[in-house]
Design a protein around this motif. Structure first.
Motif, mmCIF file in Angstrom:
data_model
loop_
_atom_site.group_PDB
_atom_site.id
_atom_site.type_symbol
_atom_site.label_atom_id
_atom_site.label_comp_id
_atom_site.label_asym_id
_atom_site.label_seq_id
_atom_site.Cartn_x
_atom_site.Cartn_y
_atom_site.Cartn_z
ATOM 1 N N SER A 223 44.489 47.298 45.591
ATOM 2 C CA SER A 223 44.313 46.020 44.908
ATOM 3 C C SER A 223 44.084 44.864 45.871
ATOM 4 O O SER A 223 43.769 43.750 45.438
ATOM 5 C CB SER A 223 45.533 45.714 44.032
ATOM 6 O OG SER A 223 46.710 45.674 44.831
ATOM 7 N N SER A 252 42.396 41.410 41.927
ATOM 8 C CA SER A 252 42.857 42.791 42.052
ATOM 9 C C SER A 252 42.040 43.716 41.169
ATOM 10 O O SER A 252 41.652 44.814 41.575
ATOM 11 C CB SER A 252 44.340 42.882 41.666
ATOM 12 O OG SER A 252 45.124 42.115 42.542
ATOM 13 N N ASP A 256 39.423 46.897 42.265
ATOM 14 C CA ASP A 256 39.371 48.257 41.745
ATOM 15 C C ASP A 256 37.961 48.609 41.301
ATOM 16 O O ASP A 256 37.479 49.718 41.523
ATOM 17 C CB ASP A 256 40.331 48.402 40.563
ATOM 18 C CG ASP A 256 41.788 48.252 40.995
ATOM 19 O OD1 ASP A 256 42.047 48.468 42.193
ATOM 20 O OD2 ASP A 256 42.627 47.920 40.152
#
Length: 269
Positions: A223, A252, A256
């Motif tokens: 993250s 974050s 991803d």
């Protein structure tokens, strides 16, 4: 998310910087307070360049080079610029390491001490050679756009793993080196008697381990990865009114997404 938020990232970065700087200060105190300082005369003072440049260059500079992509205030910079900074810091580390090796060989030759007889020297030279190969391959793959995106994306996990493995190995070899130096260098009192120098340098070793642990923690948090340039553009365009917590969450989530879209990251370069 509570363990991987922006505040935790900032705390980890500050801790790594503090421990890294403290480690460099410790090695300088060691050579100036307990040894003969620094010089380039073939004596012990010339050898002292070796631990100083290893701790500063091969450990501290390399460590910060590994996590330079994780600095949130650099995410607004172009990814290509960050690649040059990443490669430049590794090149600086390599130059400092080469100087440290010259100092060791020059001291050994001057004092008529055999070269390359210890496990520390074997593993150390191997680490330098592999580090130079990692640097050359990284420049050829990611700074020179000569290979297709597929090949760069396929090699990225190997590049990341090799970098972390080398960094960890360098710290291990450094611990071997400072222990070897204490065992051979302390005679009255001996290392086993725990004189002040031995305790001081043991603390330096603990600092190096802690620094390595912090760098690895920062480098392996998914993250905390730099989002792709495309996702950053979306965030800056649509997220202007969000508070810091929401922005951290969004960053974050975008990180991803950027892991999945590695090809997009390379295309944006």
């Amino acid at each position: 998310m509570a363990m991987d938020g922006p505040k935790q990232l900032l705390m980890a970065l500050c801790a790594a910087a503090a421990v890294g700087v403290t480690s460099v200060i410790f090695v300088l105190i060691w050579v100036f307070n307990y040894k003969e300082g620094l010089a380039w005369d073939g004596g012990l003072a010339e050898f002292n360049w070796h631990p100083v440049l290893i701790v500063f260059g091969f450990i501290a500079v390399q460590g910060f080079a590994i996590i330079v992509y994780r600095l949130p205030w650099t995410w607004k910079w172009n990814k290509q610029v960050m690649k040059f900074i990443h490669a430049g810091l590794h090149l600086l580390a390599f130059i400092l390491v080469v100087i440290s090796l010259v100092a060791v060989f020059d001291f050994h030759n001057y004092a008529k001490i055999p070269n390359m007889y210890s496990l520390h020297s074997w593993l150390g030279l191997m680490a330098v050679i592999l580090f130079s190969q990692q640097l050359v391959i990284g420049v050829c793959l990611y700074l020179l756009p000569v290979l297709p995106v597929f090949w760069r994306a396929a090699f990225m996990p190997i590049h990341v793993y090799s970098g972390l493995l080398l960094f960890t190995s360098v710290i291990a070899v450094a611990l071997m080196g400072i222990t070897e130096k204490l065992i051979f260098g302390l005679s009255n009192p001996k290392y086993k008697d725990s004189p002040p120098e031995a305790i001081f340098v043991n603390v330096l070793g603990l600092l190096l381990v802690l620094f390595g642990a912090l760098i690895l923690w920062i480098a392996t948090r998914t993250s905390w990865k730099r989002p792709s340039d495309q996702n950053l553009h979306i965030l800056h365009t649509n997220g202007g009114g969000e508070d810091n917590t929401k922005r951290g969450t969004a960053l974050s989530q975008l990180s991803d997404q950027s892991d999945v879209a590695l090809g997009d990251v390379n295309k944006s370069d």
